[in-house]
Design a protein around this motif. Sequence first.
Motif, PDB file in Angstrom:
ATOM      1  N   HIS A  62      -7.109   0.412  -3.899  1.00  0.00           N
ATOM      2  CA  HIS A  62      -8.286   0.943  -4.586  1.00  0.00           C
ATOM      3  C   HIS A  62      -9.342  -0.146  -4.764  1.00  0.00           C
ATOM      4  CE1 HIS A  62      -4.919   3.518  -5.496  1.00  0.00           C
ATOM      5  NE2 HIS A  62      -5.667   4.423  -6.079  1.00  0.00           N
ATOM      6  N   ALA A  63      -8.896  -1.309  -5.229  1.00  0.00           N
ATOM      7  CA  ALA A  63      -9.826  -2.411  -5.478  1.00  0.00           C
ATOM      8  C   ALA A  63     -10.370  -2.979  -4.171  1.00  0.00           C
ATOM      9  CB  ALA A  63      -9.126  -3.513  -6.283  1.00  0.00           C
ATOM     10  N   LEU A  68     -10.790  -1.482  -1.196  1.00  0.00           N
ATOM     11  CA  LEU A  68     -11.765  -0.579  -0.584  1.00  0.00           C
ATOM     12  C   LEU A  68     -13.070  -0.535  -1.374  1.00  0.00           C
ATOM     13  CD1 LEU A  68      -9.397   2.391   0.349  1.00  0.00           C
ATOM     14  CD2 LEU A  68     -10.515   0.833   1.942  1.00  0.00           C
ATOM     15  N   LEU A  69     -12.960  -0.500  -2.710  1.00  0.00           N
ATOM     16  CA  LEU A  69     -14.156  -0.434  -3.555  1.00  0.00           C
ATOM     17  C   LEU A  69     -15.011  -1.688  -3.413  1.00  0.00           C
ATOM     18  CD1 LEU A  69     -15.838   0.954  -5.758  1.00  0.00           C
ATOM     19  CD2 LEU A  69     -14.357  -0.132  -7.459  1.00  0.00           C
ATOM     20  N   VAL A  96     -21.754   4.058  -7.249  1.00  0.00           N
ATOM     21  CA  VAL A  96     -20.397   4.277  -7.771  1.00  0.00           C
ATOM     22  C   VAL A  96     -20.393   5.456  -8.733  1.00  0.00           C
ATOM     23  CG1 VAL A  96     -18.514   3.278  -9.115  1.00  0.00           C
ATOM     24  CG2 VAL A  96     -19.755   1.858  -7.474  1.00  0.00           C
ATOM     25  N   SER A 146     -20.647   8.704  -6.881  1.00  0.00           N
ATOM     26  CA  SER A 146     -19.393   9.035  -6.209  1.00  0.00           C
ATOM     27  C   SER A 146     -18.379   9.595  -7.196  1.00  0.00           C
ATOM     28  CB  SER A 146     -18.822   7.787  -5.524  1.00  0.00           C
ATOM     29  OG  SER A 146     -17.650   8.104  -4.803  1.00  0.00           O
ATOM     30  N   THR A 199      -9.060   8.288  -7.681  1.00  0.00           N
ATOM     31  CA  THR A 199      -9.754   6.985  -7.663  1.00  0.00           C
ATOM     32  C   THR A 199      -9.724   6.369  -6.269  1.00  0.00           C
ATOM     33  OG1 THR A 199      -7.686   5.973  -8.447  1.00  0.00           O
ATOM     34  CG2 THR A 199      -9.372   6.439 -10.094  1.00  0.00           C
ATOM     35  N   LEU A 200      -8.677   6.663  -5.509  1.00  0.00           N
ATOM     36  CA  LEU A 200      -8.616   6.183  -4.130  1.00  0.00           C
ATOM     37  C   LEU A 200      -9.676   6.867  -3.272  1.00  0.00           C
ATOM     38  CD1 LEU A 200      -7.216   4.454  -1.997  1.00  0.00           C
ATOM     39  CD2 LEU A 200      -5.559   6.297  -1.680  1.00  0.00           C
ATOM     40  N   ALA A 208     -12.972   5.187  -4.162  1.00  0.00           N
ATOM     41  CA  ALA A 208     -13.060   3.855  -3.564  1.00  0.00           C
ATOM     42  C   ALA A 208     -13.292   3.955  -2.058  1.00  0.00           C
ATOM     43  CB  ALA A 208     -11.782   3.068  -3.854  1.00  0.00           C
ATOM     44  N   ILE A 219     -16.927   4.926  -1.258  1.00  0.00           N
ATOM     45  CA  ILE A 219     -17.826   3.764  -1.306  1.00  0.00           C
ATOM     46  C   ILE A 219     -17.656   2.907  -0.058  1.00  0.00           C
ATOM     47  CG2 ILE A 219     -18.413   1.658  -2.579  1.00  0.00           C
ATOM     48  CD1 ILE A 219     -19.244   4.204  -4.004  1.00  0.00           C
ATOM     49  N   PHE A 220     -16.402   2.766   0.388  1.00  0.00           N
ATOM     50  CA  PHE A 220     -16.107   1.988   1.601  1.00  0.00           C
ATOM     51  C   PHE A 220     -16.795   2.617   2.813  1.00  0.00           C
ATOM     52  CE2 PHE A 220     -13.288   1.148   5.286  1.00  0.00           C
ATOM     53  CZ  PHE A 220     -13.372  -0.237   5.317  1.00  0.00           C
TER      54      PHE A 220
END
Length: 452
Positions: free
Chosen positions: A26-27, A29-30, A65, A68, A318-319, A322, A325-326
């Motif tokens: 998650h982190a 990709l974000l 963010v 999204s 959340t995935l 993320a 955003i990716f």
Amino acid sequence: MITGPIIAIVFIVLVATLLLKKYYPHAVLLIAGLLMLTVAYFLPGHDPFPEFKKGFIGFNIFKAVRNSFAGTNAGVGLMIMAIGGFVAYIDKIGASKSLVYIALKPLGLFKKHPYIAASLVIPIGQILFVCIPSAAGLGLLLMASVFPILINLGVTRLSAVSVITACTAFGLGPASAITVSATSIMETDTVGYFIREQIPLAIPLNLTLMITYYFVNRYYDRKNNVTETETEVEEPKLTAPLYYGIIPIMPLILLIMFSEIFNFFGDEIVLDTTTVMFISLFVALIMEMIRKRSVRDVLKSLTIFWSGMGDIFKTVVTLIIAADIFSQGLISLGFIDGLVSVSQHLGFGAIGIGVVMAVMIFLASMLMGSGNAAFFAFGPLIPNIASKLGVKTTTILLPMQFSASMGRTVSPVAGVMIATAEIAKVEVMQVVKRNLIPLVSALLVMLIYYYI
């Protein structure tokens, strides 16, 4: 300009490396997405924030963010959370076990043919996966119910675990998170997509798995000189009446009955997945009240549903955010334009790009241990690619969706693989070894069947 696409490729390699080293996806990709948006802002000819007025970039990236989060939670996110809450609730009340018990009863007829019995688990499990769309959840449920049955039929531990994990190889059905994401991307009817697109492709792929697992498991068992299990396993006990088996399939029944395709009750009554999940939940609550005759305890059990929704939010939703955003970052750097341009230069058409994307997402899923992560990262890129090639989005997206869940089934870091191997007391790499040939065969069959 090739600077943007080259930078995007560097980010993809970096992200893949970090995920392979088991960094929190998650982190990764974000942050990668935010960095790409920032880089694109300073590159000539790129506008990563066309929806915002010109302003301070530090504010704009966090507005992206926010947008999204807002867009996902209002639609796809709520739907997936409702599915997660329902799956958690039916597991808690024992309805999932009742369904599995009923579905697997015919396997006892194949006691003299253990490898046939093992292969038959795959289509049965796939049907269950449509109703219980959690790879790790269904895998553990099958380990508690199917595994002892297979062991008592003479199937070896590794063979049993391999076919159980194979039941989660195709993420299809209206309740699947990948399906929900795919239909959201294509802006199409979920049930129609399931019936018209997914089922015709899933049938030959399931047959491929059944045949290849039969020979692969028999080969490895004979090679290892293993003919029977070393320890006995107790058969599971039901915790709910058999008629509770109707609860897990109720959402699927309602979605089909009240869909735009079958239209049993007229155009005025069409139910969406989220609504169906809440209806099915309250039917389950009523059945629990009748059985237990304790209003207080049954109402309190609703916390299981809310907890299930929360668990899905912190993992899957959340995935998705993320990964969104990716993908925005890749788009802003011109990755799509670069991919299409290179493919056309090499003579690739829609088929060539479809094959490349399917193989790429299969490998990405193996690295990440998550079909969702791989698909959520690259799925949103496809509509633009398809429009540039002049083909339907489904042409590229459907094989990608199946490839994502297939790649997870041969990943040594996937939750379902680790959990099932641990319960069976076997090495996860041995399970991956048995899964590799059948799943690669299924991937090849899918590409040939779908594109040729």
